[in-house]
Design a protein around this motif. Sequence first.
Motif, short mmCIF file in Angstrom:
data_model
loop_
_atom_site.label_atom_id
_atom_site.label_comp_id
_atom_site.label_asym_id
_atom_site.label_seq_id
_atom_site.Cartn_x
_atom_site.Cartn_y
_atom_site.Cartn_z
N ALA A 492 -12.21 -8.85 3.90
CA ALA A 492 -11.75 -9.06 2.53
C ALA A 492 -11.64 -7.74 1.77
N GLU A 493 -12.61 -6.86 1.99
CA GLU A 493 -12.60 -5.56 1.31
C GLU A 493 -11.44 -4.69 1.82
N LYS A 494 -11.06 -4.86 3.09
CA LYS A 494 -9.96 -4.06 3.63
C LYS A 494 -8.66 -4.34 2.87
N THR A 495 -8.48 -5.59 2.45
CA THR A 495 -7.29 -5.91 1.67
C THR A 495 -7.25 -5.09 0.39
N VAL A 496 -8.41 -4.96 -0.25
CA VAL A 496 -8.50 -4.15 -1.48
C VAL A 496 -8.26 -2.68 -1.16
N CYS A 497 -8.88 -2.20 -0.08
CA CYS A 497 -8.70 -0.79 0.31
C CYS A 497 -7.23 -0.49 0.62
N ASP A 498 -6.54 -1.44 1.27
CA ASP A 498 -5.12 -1.24 1.57
C ASP A 498 -4.31 -1.14 0.29
N GLN A 499 -4.64 -2.01 -0.69
CA GLN A 499 -3.91 -1.99 -1.96
C GLN A 499 -4.15 -0.68 -2.71
N GLU A 500 -5.39 -0.20 -2.68
CA GLU A 500 -5.74 1.03 -3.39
C GLU A 500 -5.39 2.28 -2.59
N LYS A 501 -5.06 2.10 -1.31
CA LYS A 501 -4.80 3.23 -0.41
C LYS A 501 -5.99 4.19 -0.38
N ASN A 502 -7.15 3.62 -0.36
CA ASN A 502 -8.40 4.40 -0.28
C ASN A 502 -9.33 3.66 0.67
N TRP A 503 -9.43 4.16 1.91
CA TRP A 503 -10.15 3.43 2.95
C TRP A 503 -11.57 3.96 3.19
N GLN A 504 -12.01 4.96 2.45
CA GLN A 504 -13.29 5.58 2.74
C GLN A 504 -14.43 4.56 2.61
N ARG A 505 -14.41 3.74 1.54
CA ARG A 505 -15.48 2.76 1.34
C ARG A 505 -15.50 1.75 2.49
N CYS A 506 -14.32 1.28 2.90
CA CYS A 506 -14.26 0.30 3.99
C CYS A 506 -14.69 0.92 5.33
#
Length: 803
Positions: A492-506
């Motif tokens: 679920a968090e990856k969807t947010v990371c994809d939208q924000e184009k910031n994958w460091q947290r994921c």
Amino acid sequence: MKKILAVNIDAVNLNILSSLLMEQTPDFEILTSKKIGEIDAIIKKLASDVIVVDLENPSPQDLKTLGIISRNHPKLPLILMTAFETGEIESAVKSIGTARYFLKPVDFNKLAELVGEKIKRNVGGEIHGISLTSFLQMSEMEKTSCTLKINADQKTGSLFLVKGALIAAESGELTGEEAVFDILSWKNPTIEIDDSPVNRKKEIESPLISLLMESARRKDEKKSKAKKPAHPAADAPRKKIKKAPDVQLAAETPKTEPVATAAIEPQVPEAEAVPETEEELLAEGKFTDASKILKRKRLLSQALKAGAAVAIIVMVAGLWQYAASPGLAKRKLNKAMAAAKAAPSAEESIAILDAYLQSGPDAPYALQAQTLKQTLSGQKEVEELEKVAQAVSQLPLDEKFIKAAENQYRQFLKQFPDSRFKEEVNRRISEIPAMVDDAEYARLKSIPGNHYSERLLAYQSYLTNHPDSTNAASVQAMMNNLGEAFYEHIHAEKTVCDQEKNWQRCIQLCQYFLDNCTQGHARREDIAALQRAMTAQAAYLKIAGELEKADPFSQTAEALLTDYLKAYPDSPVRDTVEAQLDRIGQKKNLEKSWQQLVEYAKNDRNDIFDRVQRMESYLQVCPEKHAAEAKALHAWLIKEKNKKQQQINQQAENEQIRRQREAFIGQERIRIRNLLKQSGGRFSIVTEDTITDNQTGLTWCMFDSSVLTSHCIDYKNAEGYVRGLATGGYRDWRLPDPSELLVLYNGNPRFPVTSSAKSYWTSEVFSAAWQEKVNTVIQKDTGIWEKHETDLKKCGAVRAVRP
């Protein structure tokens, strides 16, 4: 028989409560349950008069259930025992509107008194089986606000309580404290409770204990005046009284015969017999499970009450002695005891009495002071223990809690080495580790479900700190179940990371899963693949920033993209990178053809549409260094293309209009010729588009200006129109005068109408006032044509004539 529902209360505490309640009334039955969730069903099916709940590690659902029961059954007494282990529990318990609560450690004497009161109060609002003084003390303890209506021997009075304090009283014409003393002197009073708001001004300032003591003194003084002692005090028999383990001032003054001195100890009434064994308790059906602790706690309660009775009797005897022996010593004692009672704490009260005793009073007065000191000492011990319990409850539940809590209780034992609460304090000390364990376990459940990292850390920390805990297996299961939930959370968090184009947290979440979840977890490979994909996306985002700074078709860009594919061959953006590399290769070829395109685009002999299309195709892959020149060239070509398109469109439109006009004129020519054949020889066709009126000899154009031009014209343009006509090869066309037109259109037969024009210009122009006018010929609705003055700027048609 009244029913008491006891929920989650262990056997020991249940036995104590049952024993204390039997001393008040045998008319009750205790129902037990271990689940708070069963309360609603029990009270609906079996009914209950009082509910007592031990909140041991309550869950949010338990607190919510109690709140619902409080709202749905507001008249059903709900009593809670709790330790307020967290601020959240304290707030939740206090928000349960109708509930009363006791802080642990629970004083079961007070709890039993409250339960007994609730049982008796449910009978029509009238209290039975409890004395007025006891009820007043209980109300003060509970901080009750109500109006008490007291009835006895056809006398009626009222006592007004606000938050447990007695603020006013009425008895006949008496009010205030005198009314209180009068009511307290009545025998066998009945109490009725009015729970409506108390609307009364405060007229009593003295504390309740002072009023009760003064009332007792007045009773004894009245008895001493009515009946003198038959024997000297020295001859009065003594009876040993067993020392109570917990002495507390009682609200009710026992009925005793006056004695000569305080040295005579009153006789303690024998305690009412209650069942002594577990078999007897079970046989009576008071509760489902009993133990030997019941007997010990019941004896302890009887001893406490006996001790309290002894203290009250001794104090009453001292007061009676003070009233019977006037003088300086008596006043000195009275002053010291009054100051002790008025002191804000038991410790200060004891200090006052010590000062009095050090002054060397007479033996009778010293005995009274000693008795009160003993009572206050017991009270001080209770106060100190309550302070310790309160201090422990406020300690933060951290790694220092166990040591800090133990120190608090050990300081109490050091202060009171012979305390009657020594066994209880040691028990509490032994329960501290378990309390911390349970508190930490409860805190694990309070962590929000979506705080996965926090939960995982908390579970690991708990298992490390409490490996042998009874809750360890449950925590291990919670930790195992967390893995699947954590996996779903990461997705679920990856969807947010994809939208924000910031994958460091994921990426960090994936690494945390891999580091902390078990090696054999079914989701490890999926998480590892997900981490690799997001790492590749993050790396591409980084080189994308570098590509923006460099020429996207340069060797630097080509090297960045090539190195990226080597490092991340399975990247989710591999297709994008390869497409970029293809464009770089294409760009090299495009550079060669740029000059050829410029030459072709500027050559006006080439088709303009083809030039524009080639330039637009080039702009899609145009390198930055040619972008400005290509856009400028494209803009120029667009203008040229638009000019060419307008020419083509205008030519096509003109051609279409011409063809339509020619077709229309051809049809009109045929129609007019057919009509002229019916004129009886008046009109004849001279040339193709000219007609001669044989009656007047004038030659007219077959078509007026509206047919040939498809629009109307003003007078100035009408003159220019006839000058430019060459119809029939004639160049002498002119505007007719009005009479010529009227003869043409109103004659018989008439000239056939060849258009929709309703007004024709004539040659008659004249001045009218300050402007010029012209006479026109217009057609009326009747079809007749008439002369009409018209402004030169109006719009009309021309029917040309010659000569």
